[in-house]
Enzyme design. Structure first.
Site, PDB file in Angstrom:
ATOM      1  N   HIS A 291      -1.966  29.209 -17.721  1.00 10.74           N
ATOM      2  CA  HIS A 291      -2.887  29.107 -16.591  1.00 10.74           C
ATOM      3  C   HIS A 291      -2.586  30.161 -15.531  1.00 10.74           C
ATOM      4  O   HIS A 291      -3.481  30.848 -15.047  1.00 10.74           O
ATOM      5  CB  HIS A 291      -2.782  27.718 -15.954  1.00 10.74           C
ATOM      6  CG  HIS A 291      -3.208  26.612 -16.854  1.00 10.74           C
ATOM      7  ND1 HIS A 291      -3.877  26.805 -18.030  1.00 10.74           N
ATOM      8  CD2 HIS A 291      -3.068  25.261 -16.737  1.00 10.74           C
ATOM      9  CE1 HIS A 291      -4.128  25.644 -18.605  1.00 10.74           C
ATOM     10  NE2 HIS A 291      -3.645  24.695 -17.842  1.00 10.74           N
ATOM     11  N   GLU A 292      -1.325  30.256 -15.151  1.00  6.87           N
ATOM     12  CA  GLU A 292      -0.983  31.204 -14.087  1.00  6.87           C
ATOM     13  C   GLU A 292      -1.296  32.637 -14.532  1.00  6.87           C
ATOM     14  O   GLU A 292      -1.792  33.444 -13.747  1.00  6.87           O
ATOM     15  CB  GLU A 292       0.506  31.093 -13.743  1.00  6.87           C
ATOM     16  CG  GLU A 292       0.884  29.784 -13.067  1.00  6.87           C
ATOM     17  CD  GLU A 292       1.192  28.678 -14.072  1.00  6.87           C
ATOM     18  OE1 GLU A 292       0.920  28.873 -15.275  1.00  6.87           O
ATOM     19  OE2 GLU A 292       1.708  27.629 -13.636  1.00  6.87           O
TER      20      GLU A 292
ATOM     21  N   VAL B  24     -18.272  45.030  -8.246  1.00  4.86           N
ATOM     22  CA  VAL B  24     -18.256  44.778  -9.677  1.00  4.86           C
ATOM     23  C   VAL B  24     -19.670  44.433 -10.137  1.00  4.86           C
ATOM     24  O   VAL B  24     -20.406  43.720  -9.439  1.00  4.86           O
ATOM     25  CB  VAL B  24     -17.249  43.665 -10.023  1.00  4.86           C
ATOM     26  CG1 VAL B  24     -17.682  42.315  -9.484  1.00  4.86           C
ATOM     27  CG2 VAL B  24     -17.017  43.590 -11.523  1.00  4.86           C
ATOM     28  N   GLU B  25     -20.061  44.922 -11.276  1.00  2.98           N
ATOM     29  CA  GLU B  25     -21.372  44.594 -11.867  1.00  2.98           C
ATOM     30  C   GLU B  25     -21.223  43.214 -12.502  1.00  2.98           C
ATOM     31  O   GLU B  25     -20.300  42.981 -13.291  1.00  2.98           O
ATOM     32  CB  GLU B  25     -21.736  45.676 -12.885  1.00  2.98           C
ATOM     33  CG  GLU B  25     -23.167  45.596 -13.345  1.00  2.98           C
ATOM     34  CD  GLU B  25     -23.339  44.547 -14.410  1.00  2.98           C
ATOM     35  OE1 GLU B  25     -24.236  43.670 -14.240  1.00  2.98           O
ATOM     36  OE2 GLU B  25     -22.571  44.572 -15.378  1.00  2.98           O
ATOM     37  N   SER B  26     -22.131  42.300 -12.172  1.00  2.00           N
ATOM     38  CA  SER B  26     -21.872  40.892 -12.499  1.00  2.00           C
ATOM     39  C   SER B  26     -21.963  40.590 -13.988  1.00  2.00           C
ATOM     40  O   SER B  26     -21.278  39.686 -14.466  1.00  2.00           O
ATOM     41  CB  SER B  26     -22.790  39.977 -11.707  1.00  2.00           C
ATOM     42  OG  SER B  26     -24.114  40.155 -12.092  1.00  2.00           O
TER      43      SER B  26
ATOM     44  N   CYS C  58      -4.420  27.638 -25.165  1.00  2.00           N
ATOM     45  CA  CYS C  58      -3.013  27.431 -24.808  1.00  2.00           C
ATOM     46  C   CYS C  58      -2.154  28.282 -25.734  1.00  2.00           C
ATOM     47  O   CYS C  58      -2.289  28.194 -26.968  1.00  2.00           O
ATOM     48  CB  CYS C  58      -2.650  25.952 -24.944  1.00  2.00           C
ATOM     49  SG  CYS C  58      -0.890  25.640 -24.699  1.00  2.00           S
TER      50      CYS C  58
ATOM     51  N   ASP D  76      -8.225  25.463 -23.351  1.00  2.00           N
ATOM     52  CA  ASP D  76      -8.094  25.084 -21.951  1.00  2.00           C
ATOM     53  C   ASP D  76      -9.391  25.446 -21.229  1.00  2.00           C
ATOM     54  O   ASP D  76     -10.072  26.399 -21.636  1.00  2.00           O
ATOM     55  CB  ASP D  76      -6.926  25.831 -21.295  1.00  2.00           C
ATOM     56  CG  ASP D  76      -5.575  25.282 -21.698  1.00  2.00           C
ATOM     57  OD1 ASP D  76      -5.454  24.060 -21.899  1.00  2.00           O
ATOM     58  OD2 ASP D  76      -4.636  26.080 -21.827  1.00  2.00           O
TER      59      ASP D  76
END
Ligand code: CA
Ligand code: CA
Ligand code: CA
Ligand code: CA
Ligand code: CA
Ligand code: CA
Ligand code: CA
Ligand code: CA
Ligand code: CA
Ligand code: CA
Ligand code: CA
Ligand code: CA
Ligand code: CA
Ligand code: CA
Ligand code: CA
Ligand code: CA
Lengths: 147, 147, 147, 147, 147, 147, 147, 147, 147, 147
Positions: free
Chosen positions: I86-87, I67-69, I45, I52
């Protein structure tokens, strides 16, 4: 002589008028459990006259007799217009089944729909279960409220 | 000599005509449990001739023999046109398996589909389970009705 | 004037004798949905006289009036000794609610307990839902049988 | 004239011998959906003669007739000793119901028990659903395997 | 001529060696969906050689041919010692099925077991579904982690 | 000396070639349980050569050694092209783990995917659990079939 | 200036006294949805003074402002000793949030605990959702009763 | 003399002002369990004054008296504006119920909503349960977090 | 050139230091969806410095790159000691993925663990999904509280 | 003197720097259980430096002291940048709690997120539970994989 199985049968007007029929236990030597689940139980509140609803689970270990299931269904349905407290319903059903079938052992779990936001469950058994009896949990989930 | 595994095999016409085959227990010294779940059991009602359905769970602790699973499947399927009460089906299956495999211990849970709104479950075991046997709950959920 | 809320009220003897009461919609300008879940519905089979059970979910978009919930409860309870087919129960309840509240739109899902192993569900609505109404699925799980 | 409801009725020997009975739709003006869940369906594999099992969900929007549910139950039970592929069972049942009830619309979901580890589901409908019909998802969970 | 159904069949060494067999669609006039669930899919990582696992759900709308399910099972099992990326497995299976059955439409959901704590799902379809096809959600729950 | 953790490691060709590595138990004085869940187990049927799948849950109470988890993963993966009966797989894994780690106690639950509609579960433990050990249920749900 | 976040704050005595605080939307150009779940909502019945309980799910698409979550929590808690009907609670909360944040769009689902056996759910939104907004179902399960 | 059942009753201002009423146990000879589920419990944090929420499950084996459920509901609701720690709430409720009903045995499970991401559960009982009492698990699922 | 896959890689100290790697999309002509579930997301936070936690589900339709994982996993892990709302977390992840892979379309659902009893979910997408893309619901269950 | 509750508190840099605070047990005479669920636990792998995640359930029977929950939360959060094996984390937490609160009894279940497809659970308790303590199952579901 079964009077009900495989025939049209009227709904008994009260528990007193209902007849629990039995047949000989096909395996009286075996210690086993029979479980009936009756999710369609309803009675009336003796104080307010309002309907009450419950989900019942009946477990018993037969001795010489087993209960005929259609007569059990009609017996349970006979509480429809009968006023009785939750505890009385459960124990009365237990006593009637004990009287009719003389089992080795019996228990009934009565899981009532909530009133005022709080449901009541009643758990009764005739005593300690017989040694060696296989007795699975009734597994009725707890009431949860919403969300 | 297995007559059924890995071959096409006809459905036996009745439980009497079905043959439970066995193979030597690969670990006769070990106390363990084998569980078969048979969700496709069906028989006929001996009174009305209507089909009945059940979900069966069979637990046993092998001694010198284990049951060959394809023969078990065919044995269970042989009840398809056989009339018998719920309790008889469960105990008959238990007795046949005991006769064929001579286990240390066995139990069968028969979970029948509802008739008249009320399902019956039958729980049978050959006696107290052997000490030290790991015996998980069968975990079949209770019948719920609707909603 | 509400005659029922917060008072003791007798169970109406039949749907005809039950009175659906309404109050002004506090937000008549807003398009919203109210959902009632009635898991305690029971009526009688008009042919056999045996009890039937259902779980009902009622959704409606109020216009000028909303239904008072205690009168709704008593109205639903009034089917207790009334004989009617499943489809009739559902549509009759819908028509009574439409007559009493004149909603923008209404639907009822009736989820009946199984008979003969086969439950019936009835899904009725008064027509296409109004555009812009938020209308979540009723989410009642399908009947599963056992196992 | 219903020949089956409220009476003892023998199991039809095959789908051809089964009779789907109907009654007048009590609300022919209303567009609604009736759903039957048949968790006790079983037929035979036409190649191997082994039993197959399925869970069926039947949805239809009645026009002038509704199917009488006991005759539906016996019709479904008549596949018990009938050999047919999964797709044929589902579509045959659909066609028979369409022929008997001339519905506005019908669909059947057939959810088969796994064979060789892989279950098949069959989803058939008579065409686009009628506009305005409320058509909830059948909600049968996907097969999961173990664990 | 089916070379596999009802016979013992060896596991194909690779997808190239596996043969997808078909039979005529018994209802080529009907637009319907067939769903196969394959919870036992496994392949190898082309980089590390480690096994990968997936739960596959295959949906297709047959045209003139339907896939024979035992050949499908063997085809899927043929990836067992085959190295391929997740996306390639899903699309290769789709292309092979399209080539073998020439369906009206097809989609595959591949739900892979987690690696490094993060699972991948792959959702592929051959294009927009045909109008009027009933296409239920595959309903595979999201990965949850623990707790 | 760990040869596998944090390194690229080839898949062992068979259980015999796999090496279970251990590290000292950080709390040899404490009686505790470690549980591994292996949902990606697969072997071959020794009779038909077809793949079998299982979900394994391994519980053990370490003594002086704990198993290194990457070596456990590779050991389990080494059954991929190995033919063995269900019971043998479970007991062989148990014996290998006992030999490598000399635990106070161990049990394995093997939950196999269905074949012929009937899954087998195998429950093995090395004997009575030690007094005072906390031993939660493995909680694997029973196989259900469809619907 | 946030007066509440990261500080001790008294419970407002009523909704009127509660202050909804906002912060600038960090991504005012993006069309996205924020969802708050408030399972701890309680108010009083304006007629009987008895407590009511609800599970609320609030979805909104922010424009220039987002609501500060601690002020939201306190605002919701301020209904604790406030008498209001279910519909009023839901719509009042919606209006207050709209006034404070001027969102592109907002909806609230209020899922109330049962009274008299029948729960009410209220579903309100400010109008049609904006095109292109991702708007997942709130997924609150229907009330079930017991069993 | 029941002062509350079937009447309008004001919410008590505090636990001290609430009155637990009892009625004679209709089966004082029987050893049985009554369970109340109260999903609507709320109190205040004595330090911060913020609301706390809990789901309570109360089990007791009545002796000569049973608690009247409406008085129980009002007693529980009286904690609404009362500040007390979680442990105190649970034990205070237990002591009040013991004082009012003098049961053979009692236990309360208090399942609190999370604060700071971590919920607390409190499990209290008056001592060892009486031999022969049927005492099902309360079955409240563990808190899970998200996902 | 992949710098991370199949190698030991240090945890990046911040999102800025993390590198999202890509590989060519093996099927750039196909419109399909890839879904990653990341149940192990944690950040700090920015106001209080407290951790969080979130469960993230990322859906995208690749164009020329995937994307390579492992790099994705490390990128997500790089938020571990990073302070952000969060946003911001959700949108920042989205923007980074868009910048790295230039997808046809992308969405992220962020399901945060509750703070103060109220969890926040954030649902972002880059715009209307492409026509013809198969886009299953993310299916993350709503937060429920206790009981 | 509580230094943390109701105040802003910095995240401790390591478990050593975290302080577990206690308050007097309000009911030192009562034998009861307190359960904390911590779904937000994360530490680092001491070998690879990668984050690990776990869901922890802590049960203890207080003696003279109870742990203050905010200090517990901060203590658990202090593992965020601490490298330790799974077993060490669980036992270290147990030992710290025992040292701080001197409970009658304590147990911790640590349910770790999968690595390499295989999660580890660790179950530790300080010894046999005290007689008469009510000790519900922790009820954390087993890891399932996908599908
Ligand atoms: Ca109620
Ligand atoms: Ca709730
Ligand atoms: Ca119900
Ligand atoms: Ca029935
Ligand atoms: Ca079943
Ligand atoms: Ca199979
Ligand atoms: Ca699995
Ligand atoms: Ca978790
Ligand atoms: Ca099978
Ligand atoms: Ca089924
Ligand atoms: Ca029920
Ligand atoms: Ca919280
Ligand atoms: Ca999670
Ligand atoms: Ca709750
Ligand atoms: Ca993993
Ligand atoms: Ca699976």
């Amino acid at each position: 002589d079964l009077s009900l199985l495989g025939k049209q049968a009227a709904l008994p007007a009260s528990p007193d008028e209902a007849r629990l029929e039995t047949v000989p236990n096909p395996h009286p030597d075996a210690l086993y459990l029979a479980r009936f689940v009756a999710p369609e139980f309803t009675s009336l509140c003796p104080v307010t006259g309002q309907p009450d609803f419950a989900h019942l689970v009946i477990d018993y270990a037969p001795a010489k007799l087993i209960v005929e299931s259609k007569s059990l269904k009609l017996f349970l349905a006979s509480f429809r217009n009968h006023g009785a407290f939750h505890e009385d319903c459960v124990v009365t059903i237990a006593k009637r089944l004990v009287a009719a079938t003389r089992p080795r052992w019996l228990r009934i779990g009565g899981y009532w729909y909530p009133r005022g936001g709080i449901p009541i469950d009643v758990f009764y058994q005739t005593g300690e279960p017989p040694a060696g009896l296989w007795l699975p949990d009734q597994g009725v989930p707890a009431y949860r409220g919403r969300g």
